[in-house]
Design a protein around this motif. Structure first.
Motif, PDB file in Angstrom:
ATOM      1  N   ALA A  99       0.829  -1.209   0.000  1.00 46.64           N
ATOM      2  CA  ALA A  99       0.000   0.000   0.000  1.00 46.64           C
ATOM      3  C   ALA A  99       0.866   1.262   0.000  1.00 46.64           C
ATOM      4  CB  ALA A  99      -0.932  -0.013   1.207  1.00 46.64           C
ATOM      5  N   ARG A 100       1.881   1.281   0.823  1.00 44.63           N
ATOM      6  CA  ARG A 100       2.782   2.451   0.852  1.00 44.63           C
ATOM      7  C   ARG A 100       3.522   2.582  -0.468  1.00 44.63           C
ATOM      8  NH1 ARG A 100       6.005   2.592   6.527  1.00 44.63           N
ATOM      9  NH2 ARG A 100       4.242   2.599   7.964  1.00 44.63           N
ATOM     10  N   TRP A 101       3.930   1.455  -1.029  1.00 45.95           N
ATOM     11  CA  TRP A 101       4.630   1.445  -2.308  1.00 45.95           C
ATOM     12  C   TRP A 101       3.759   2.098  -3.379  1.00 45.95           C
ATOM     13  CZ3 TRP A 101       5.719  -3.924  -4.982  1.00 45.95           C
ATOM     14  CH2 TRP A 101       6.282  -3.732  -6.225  1.00 45.95           C
ATOM     15  N   GLN A 102       2.481   1.761  -3.400  1.00 48.25           N
ATOM     16  CA  GLN A 102       1.573   2.349  -4.396  1.00 48.25           C
ATOM     17  C   GLN A 102       1.501   3.867  -4.249  1.00 48.25           C
ATOM     18  OE1 GLN A 102      -2.100   0.225  -3.713  1.00 48.25           O
ATOM     19  NE2 GLN A 102      -1.610  -1.319  -5.235  1.00 48.25           N
ATOM     20  N   VAL A 103       1.461   4.344  -3.026  1.00 46.48           N
ATOM     21  CA  VAL A 103       1.398   5.799  -2.797  1.00 46.48           C
ATOM     22  C   VAL A 103       2.726   6.444  -3.202  1.00 46.48           C
ATOM     23  CG1 VAL A 103       1.073   7.624  -1.089  1.00 46.48           C
ATOM     24  CG2 VAL A 103      -0.393   5.585  -1.035  1.00 46.48           C
ATOM     25  N   LEU A 104       3.840   5.800  -2.886  1.00 44.68           N
ATOM     26  CA  LEU A 104       5.145   6.333  -3.311  1.00 44.68           C
ATOM     27  C   LEU A 104       5.217   6.437  -4.833  1.00 44.68           C
ATOM     28  CD1 LEU A 104       7.710   4.453  -1.011  1.00 44.68           C
ATOM     29  CD2 LEU A 104       7.205   6.911  -1.014  1.00 44.68           C
ATOM     30  N   ALA A 105       4.766   5.389  -5.517  1.00 45.11           N
ATOM     31  CA  ALA A 105       4.804   5.389  -6.985  1.00 45.11           C
ATOM     32  C   ALA A 105       3.913   6.498  -7.541  1.00 45.11           C
ATOM     33  CB  ALA A 105       4.384   4.019  -7.527  1.00 45.11           C
ATOM     34  N   ALA A 106       2.755   6.715  -6.930  1.00 46.77           N
ATOM     35  CA  ALA A 106       1.863   7.789  -7.392  1.00 46.77           C
ATOM     36  C   ALA A 106       2.482   9.160  -7.119  1.00 46.77           C
ATOM     37  CB  ALA A 106       0.507   7.662  -6.709  1.00 46.77           C
ATOM     38  N   ALA A 107       3.203   9.282  -6.001  1.00 44.68           N
ATOM     39  CA  ALA A 107       3.826  10.560  -5.635  1.00 44.68           C
ATOM     40  C   ALA A 107       4.901  10.962  -6.637  1.00 44.68           C
ATOM     41  CB  ALA A 107       4.414  10.464  -4.231  1.00 44.68           C
ATOM     42  N   ARG A 108       5.443   9.989  -7.349  1.00 49.72           N
ATOM     43  CA  ARG A 108       6.471  10.269  -8.343  1.00 49.72           C
ATOM     44  C   ARG A 108       5.966  11.273  -9.385  1.00 49.72           C
ATOM     45  NH1 ARG A 108       7.191   5.331 -11.095  1.00 49.72           N
ATOM     46  NH2 ARG A 108       8.909   4.742  -9.782  1.00 49.72           N
ATOM     47  N   HIS A 109       4.649  11.231  -9.682  1.00 51.64           N
ATOM     48  CA  HIS A 109       4.077  12.124 -10.692  1.00 51.64           C
ATOM     49  C   HIS A 109       4.137  13.584 -10.254  1.00 51.64           C
ATOM     50  CE1 HIS A 109       2.778   8.729 -13.064  1.00 51.64           C
ATOM     51  NE2 HIS A 109       2.311   8.182 -11.955  1.00 51.64           N
ATOM     52  N   GLY A 110       4.046  13.830  -8.950  1.00 55.34           N
ATOM     53  CA  GLY A 110       4.221  15.169  -8.424  1.00 55.34           C
ATOM     54  C   GLY A 110       3.073  16.127  -8.649  1.00 55.34           C
ATOM     55  N   ASP A 111       2.067  15.716  -9.410  1.00 56.51           N
ATOM     56  CA  ASP A 111       0.963  16.642  -9.680  1.00 56.51           C
ATOM     57  C   ASP A 111      -0.376  16.059  -9.247  1.00 56.51           C
ATOM     58  OD1 ASP A 111       0.800  14.655 -11.585  1.00 56.51           O
ATOM     59  OD2 ASP A 111       0.528  16.012 -13.281  1.00 56.51           O
ATOM     60  N   LEU A 112      -0.345  15.126  -8.274  1.00 55.70           N
ATOM     61  CA  LEU A 112      -1.566  14.483  -7.813  1.00 55.70           C
ATOM     62  C   LEU A 112      -1.828  14.817  -6.349  1.00 55.70           C
ATOM     63  CD1 LEU A 112      -1.083  10.922  -9.360  1.00 55.70           C
ATOM     64  CD2 LEU A 112      -2.505  12.776 -10.255  1.00 55.70           C
ATOM     65  N   SER A 113      -3.093  15.044  -6.034  1.00 55.76           N
ATOM     66  CA  SER A 113      -3.502  15.234  -4.643  1.00 55.76           C
ATOM     67  C   SER A 113      -3.808  13.864  -4.040  1.00 55.76           C
ATOM     68  CB  SER A 113      -4.747  16.114  -4.584  1.00 55.76           C
ATOM     69  OG  SER A 113      -5.861  15.413  -5.144  1.00 55.76           O
ATOM     70  N   VAL A 114      -4.032  13.835  -2.754  1.00 56.80           N
ATOM     71  CA  VAL A 114      -4.404  12.591  -2.072  1.00 56.80           C
ATOM     72  C   VAL A 114      -5.673  12.018  -2.706  1.00 56.80           C
ATOM     73  CG1 VAL A 114      -5.314  11.675   0.114  1.00 56.80           C
ATOM     74  CG2 VAL A 114      -3.229  13.052   0.103  1.00 56.80           C
ATOM     75  N   ALA A 115      -6.663  12.877  -2.953  1.00 59.68           N
ATOM     76  CA  ALA A 115      -7.929  12.407  -3.541  1.00 59.68           C
ATOM     77  C   ALA A 115      -7.705  11.823  -4.930  1.00 59.68           C
ATOM     78  CB  ALA A 115      -8.943  13.547  -3.604  1.00 59.68           C
ATOM     79  N   GLN A 116      -6.846  12.443  -5.722  1.00 56.41           N
ATOM     80  CA  GLN A 116      -6.566  11.920  -7.070  1.00 56.41           C
ATOM     81  C   GLN A 116      -5.825  10.587  -7.002  1.00 56.41           C
ATOM     82  OE1 GLN A 116      -4.615  15.574  -8.282  1.00 56.41           O
ATOM     83  NE2 GLN A 116      -6.196  15.946  -9.837  1.00 56.41           N
ATOM     84  N   ILE A 117      -4.906  10.451  -6.058  1.00 55.20           N
ATOM     85  CA  ILE A 117      -4.201   9.177  -5.883  1.00 55.20           C
ATOM     86  C   ILE A 117      -5.201   8.103  -5.468  1.00 55.20           C
ATOM     87  CG2 ILE A 117      -2.521   7.942  -4.442  1.00 55.20           C
ATOM     88  CD1 ILE A 117      -0.875  10.581  -4.407  1.00 55.20           C
ATOM     89  N   ALA A 118      -6.103   8.440  -4.559  1.00 61.13           N
ATOM     90  CA  ALA A 118      -7.111   7.482  -4.095  1.00 61.13           C
ATOM     91  C   ALA A 118      -7.965   6.995  -5.262  1.00 61.13           C
ATOM     92  CB  ALA A 118      -7.990   8.115  -3.016  1.00 61.13           C
ATOM     93  N   ARG A 119      -8.409   7.917  -6.110  1.00 63.39           N
ATOM     94  CA  ARG A 119      -9.216   7.516  -7.278  1.00 63.39           C
ATOM     95  C   ARG A 119      -8.421   6.615  -8.210  1.00 63.39           C
ATOM     96  NH1 ARG A 119     -11.392  12.634  -6.680  1.00 63.39           N
ATOM     97  NH2 ARG A 119      -9.927  13.607  -8.113  1.00 63.39           N
ATOM     98  N   ALA A 120      -7.163   6.959  -8.447  1.00 66.83           N
ATOM     99  CA  ALA A 120      -6.320   6.162  -9.345  1.00 66.83           C
ATOM    100  C   ALA A 120      -6.092   4.755  -8.795  1.00 66.83           C
ATOM    101  CB  ALA A 120      -4.982   6.870  -9.578  1.00 66.83           C
ATOM    102  N   LEU A 121      -5.967   4.637  -7.473  1.00 69.96           N
ATOM    103  CA  LEU A 121      -5.699   3.338  -6.853  1.00 69.96           C
ATOM    104  C   LEU A 121      -6.976   2.579  -6.510  1.00 69.96           C
ATOM    105  CD1 LEU A 121      -2.778   4.268  -4.409  1.00 69.96           C
ATOM    106  CD2 LEU A 121      -2.615   3.260  -6.697  1.00 69.96           C
ATOM    107  N   GLY A 122      -8.106   3.264  -6.571  1.00 75.06           N
ATOM    108  CA  GLY A 122      -9.367   2.610  -6.242  1.00 75.06           C
ATOM    109  C   GLY A 122      -9.538   2.348  -4.761  1.00 75.06           C
ATOM    110  N   ILE A 123      -8.968   3.230  -3.922  1.00 73.11           N
ATOM    111  CA  ILE A 123      -9.129   3.101  -2.473  1.00 73.11           C
ATOM    112  C   ILE A 123      -9.633   4.434  -1.914  1.00 73.11           C
ATOM    113  CG2 ILE A 123      -7.492   1.212  -2.175  1.00 73.11           C
ATOM    114  CD1 ILE A 123      -5.344   3.136  -1.406  1.00 73.11           C
TER     115      ILE A 123
END
Length: 166
Positions: free
Chosen positions: A55-79
């Motif tokens: 789960a942390r790995w998925q958030v780290l990978a999403a953070a790499r994009h640098g232009d996503l909010s928590v809500a956008q990461i959640a939608r992308a990951l389906g959580i």
């Protein structure tokens, strides 16, 4: 008729009828859920040497994009947004991500990967590459592409369903 046979008869009588396609999709869904469990466990094993979880790995990978909010990461990951927020707060506490201002939304901060976070993510991804190469060698690219196409179609149908019934 003994009690066990009577119960089995009642269970069979009360079971809804499914088509062959419904049975096949049900088996597919159960298999996908079992696979998801195995993939999460494998991800946890790959991420553990870097002190992380899947789960942390998925958030780290999403953070790499640098232009996503928590809500956008959640939608992308389906959580849930709350789940991602908890993970992001832990990762921030470890110095692996940082929050930054969002020009699009004042309150929804962007999630950025720090240099330390990029180092940890790189270590996990190197381990994952070797693992994926090994597991992937058991299949042809065509098999994996066909399986992926079925999963994508199933997700599209389910996402469309959620829009209509959610």
């Amino acid at each position: 008729m003994n009690e066990i046979q009577n119960r089995q008869h009642v269970v069979k009588r009360n079971r809804p009828e499914r088509t062959m396609e419904g049975d096949a999709f049900s088996f597919f869904a159960i298999t996908a859920l079992r696979l998801a469990g195995h993939l999460t466990a494998a991800g946890d094993r790959l991420a553990k040497p870097s002190g992380q979880t899947s789960a942390r790995w998925q958030v780290l990978a999403a953070a790499r994009h640098g232009d996503l909010s928590v809500a956008q990461i959640a939608r992308a990951l389906g959580i849930t947004r709350q789940g991602v927020q908890r993970l992001a707060d832990v990762l921030e506490g470890e110095g692996l991500i940082a929050y930054a201002g969002n020009p699009q939304h004042q309150r929804a901060k962007l999630v950025l990967l720090t240099a330390k976070g990029a180092e940890r993510l790189g270590a996990i991804e190197r381990a994952q590459a070797g693992w994926a190469n090994e597991v992937g060698a058991a299949f042809t690219p065509a098999e994996l592409e066909a399986a992926c196409a079925v999963m994508v179609r199933a997700m599209e149908i389910l996402e469309s369903d959620e829009g209509h019934h959610g």
